[in-house]
Design an enzyme around this catalytic site. Sequence first.
Site, mmCIF file in Angstrom:
data_model
loop_
_atom_site.group_PDB
_atom_site.id
_atom_site.type_symbol
_atom_site.label_atom_id
_atom_site.label_comp_id
_atom_site.label_asym_id
_atom_site.label_seq_id
_atom_site.Cartn_x
_atom_site.Cartn_y
_atom_site.Cartn_z
ATOM 1 C CB SER A 165 -4.463 0.313 -7.437
ATOM 2 O OG SER A 165 -3.709 1.289 -6.745
ATOM 3 C CE1 TYR A 188 -0.565 -3.163 -7.473
ATOM 4 C CE2 TYR A 188 -0.772 -0.790 -7.195
ATOM 5 C CZ TYR A 188 -1.202 -2.082 -6.909
ATOM 6 O OH TYR A 188 -2.266 -2.273 -6.055
HETATM 7 N N1 LIG Z 1 -3.375 -3.267 0.270
HETATM 8 C C1 LIG Z 1 -3.541 -2.114 -0.364
HETATM 9 O O1 LIG Z 1 -3.231 -1.034 0.163
HETATM 10 C C2 LIG Z 1 -4.143 -2.105 -1.738
HETATM 11 C C3 LIG Z 1 -4.476 -0.863 -2.302
HETATM 12 C C4 LIG Z 1 -5.042 -0.839 -3.575
HETATM 13 C C5 LIG Z 1 -5.249 -2.020 -4.266
HETATM 14 N N2 LIG Z 1 -4.904 -3.207 -3.693
HETATM 15 C C6 LIG Z 1 -5.143 -4.441 -4.458
HETATM 16 O O2 LIG Z 1 -5.867 -5.346 -3.666
HETATM 17 C C7 LIG Z 1 -5.579 -6.678 -4.097
HETATM 18 C C8 LIG Z 1 -5.255 -7.545 -2.897
HETATM 19 O O3 LIG Z 1 -4.096 -7.033 -2.272
HETATM 20 P P1 LIG Z 1 -3.750 -7.273 -0.736
HETATM 21 O O4 LIG Z 1 -3.341 -5.952 -0.198
HETATM 22 O O5 LIG Z 1 -4.824 -8.030 -0.069
HETATM 23 O O6 LIG Z 1 -2.425 -8.144 -0.898
HETATM 24 P P2 LIG Z 1 -1.855 -9.393 -0.065
HETATM 25 O O7 LIG Z 1 -2.229 -9.294 1.369
HETATM 26 O O8 LIG Z 1 -0.426 -9.477 -0.421
HETATM 27 O O9 LIG Z 1 -2.637 -10.650 -0.686
HETATM 28 C C9 LIG Z 1 -2.435 -10.994 -2.025
HETATM 29 C C10 LIG Z 1 -3.035 -12.350 -2.264
HETATM 30 O O10 LIG Z 1 -2.824 -12.695 -3.648
HETATM 31 C C11 LIG Z 1 -2.207 -13.980 -3.717
HETATM 32 N N3 LIG Z 1 -1.380 -14.073 -4.921
HETATM 33 C C12 LIG Z 1 -0.275 -13.367 -5.218
HETATM 34 N N4 LIG Z 1 0.224 -13.764 -6.388
HETATM 35 C C13 LIG Z 1 -0.596 -14.759 -6.846
HETATM 36 C C14 LIG Z 1 -0.582 -15.591 -7.990
HETATM 37 N N5 LIG Z 1 0.366 -15.486 -8.937
HETATM 38 N N6 LIG Z 1 -1.576 -16.503 -8.132
HETATM 39 C C15 LIG Z 1 -2.537 -16.635 -7.178
HETATM 40 N N7 LIG Z 1 -2.593 -15.865 -6.080
HETATM 41 C C16 LIG Z 1 -1.615 -14.950 -5.913
HETATM 42 C C17 LIG Z 1 -1.410 -14.093 -2.430
HETATM 43 O O11 LIG Z 1 -1.182 -15.435 -2.038
HETATM 44 P P3 LIG Z 1 0.108 -16.284 -2.493
HETATM 45 O O12 LIG Z 1 1.298 -15.399 -2.378
HETATM 46 O O13 LIG Z 1 0.088 -17.444 -1.542
HETATM 47 O O14 LIG Z 1 -0.174 -16.718 -3.903
HETATM 48 C C18 LIG Z 1 -2.383 -13.446 -1.434
HETATM 49 O O15 LIG Z 1 -3.341 -14.381 -1.010
HETATM 50 C C19 LIG Z 1 -4.434 -6.547 -5.111
HETATM 51 O O16 LIG Z 1 -4.959 -6.629 -6.420
HETATM 52 C C20 LIG Z 1 -3.879 -5.176 -4.838
HETATM 53 O O17 LIG Z 1 -3.259 -4.620 -5.976
HETATM 54 C C21 LIG Z 1 -4.360 -3.292 -2.450
#
Ligand SMILES: NC(=O)c1ccc[n+]([C@@H]2O[C@H](COP(=O)([O-])OP(=O)(O)OC[C@H]3O[C@@H](n4cnc5c(N)ncnc54)[C@H](OP(=O)(O)O)[C@@H]3O)[C@@H](O)[C@H]2O)c1
Length: 248
Positions: free
Chosen positions: A147, A160
Amino acid sequence: MSTVADQPLAGRIAVVTGAGRGIGRAIATGYARAGAHVVVASRTPSDLASLVDEITAAGGRATAVPSDITSEPEVERMFAATDALGGLDIVVCNAGGMPSRGPVADSDPDTWRASLELNFFAAYLCARAAIGRLRARGGGKIILVGSGVGHRGTPEFAAYACAKAAQWMLTRVLAQEVQGDAISVNELIPGPVATTIGTGTLRVGTDSPFPTEWAKTPEDVVPLALLLATFPDHGPSAQSFSLMRRDR
Ligand SMILES: NC(=O)c1ccc[n+]([C@@H]2O[C@H](COP(=O)([O-])OP(=O)(O)OC[C@H]3O[C@@H](n4cnc5c(N)ncnc54)[C@H](OP(=O)(O)O)[C@@H]3O)[C@@H](O)[C@H]2O)c1
């Protein structure tokens, strides 16, 4: 008819964590479309089951391994699934979230610890479990989803930010440790994406509150994830790749 150019990941086996929804689901779908057999993990089995159904209905290959990736035995079980498939070529350490928000002064240490475990320690566990398997295959790719917050810091996101900063350091250290093994280790920074972790108010396709960023869908992240998975074995490595489209 599919061609080699359509399926640059044909014959590859990839692990994608956090594949149940959001960015991980889009990357897993994109890798499967590109020919990879994807091993998909998250904690919610129904999310994974519907993903596997979608991928197989489209002619792709996927295996679901419901896992909590903060648990070392569960991470090992997830990677054991790749042994059963014949090996591992690519791992995308994508699962993350924001258990802790708010000023440091008001923070709860247990929630902070949980954020570090999910956004940093879990990526370490996955990278650690992947290395021997990638070496056995003669090389491969480790992609850590980071991030911009982990590079610049943002008030009220300290846990974070610290976790993602540690993960970026892990990217650079690990890349040097495995540079002789044809394993590249890179960071992918998606920028603001409309997923459940908190960008729901962004209008996709517009500028975001961060001046260098734009608001996107999970599918907008797939081309960069594919690019990192198809780089030459000798690199680039130890780099951070972002979907920013302006200078800082
Ligand atoms: N969205 C943004 O704006 C953004 C920006 C910068 C970086 N990121 C990064 O992108 C990545 C994905 O984020 P996203 O936005 O796609 O989030 P998201 O829609 O909340 O998806 C997160 C995924 O991770 C899984 N997860 C969470 N805790 C877990 C655990 N302990 N073990 C296994 N799986 C787990 C969740 O499923 P379950 O809850 O069912 O386990 C879900 O499938 C993250 O690393 C985030 O920091 C996102």
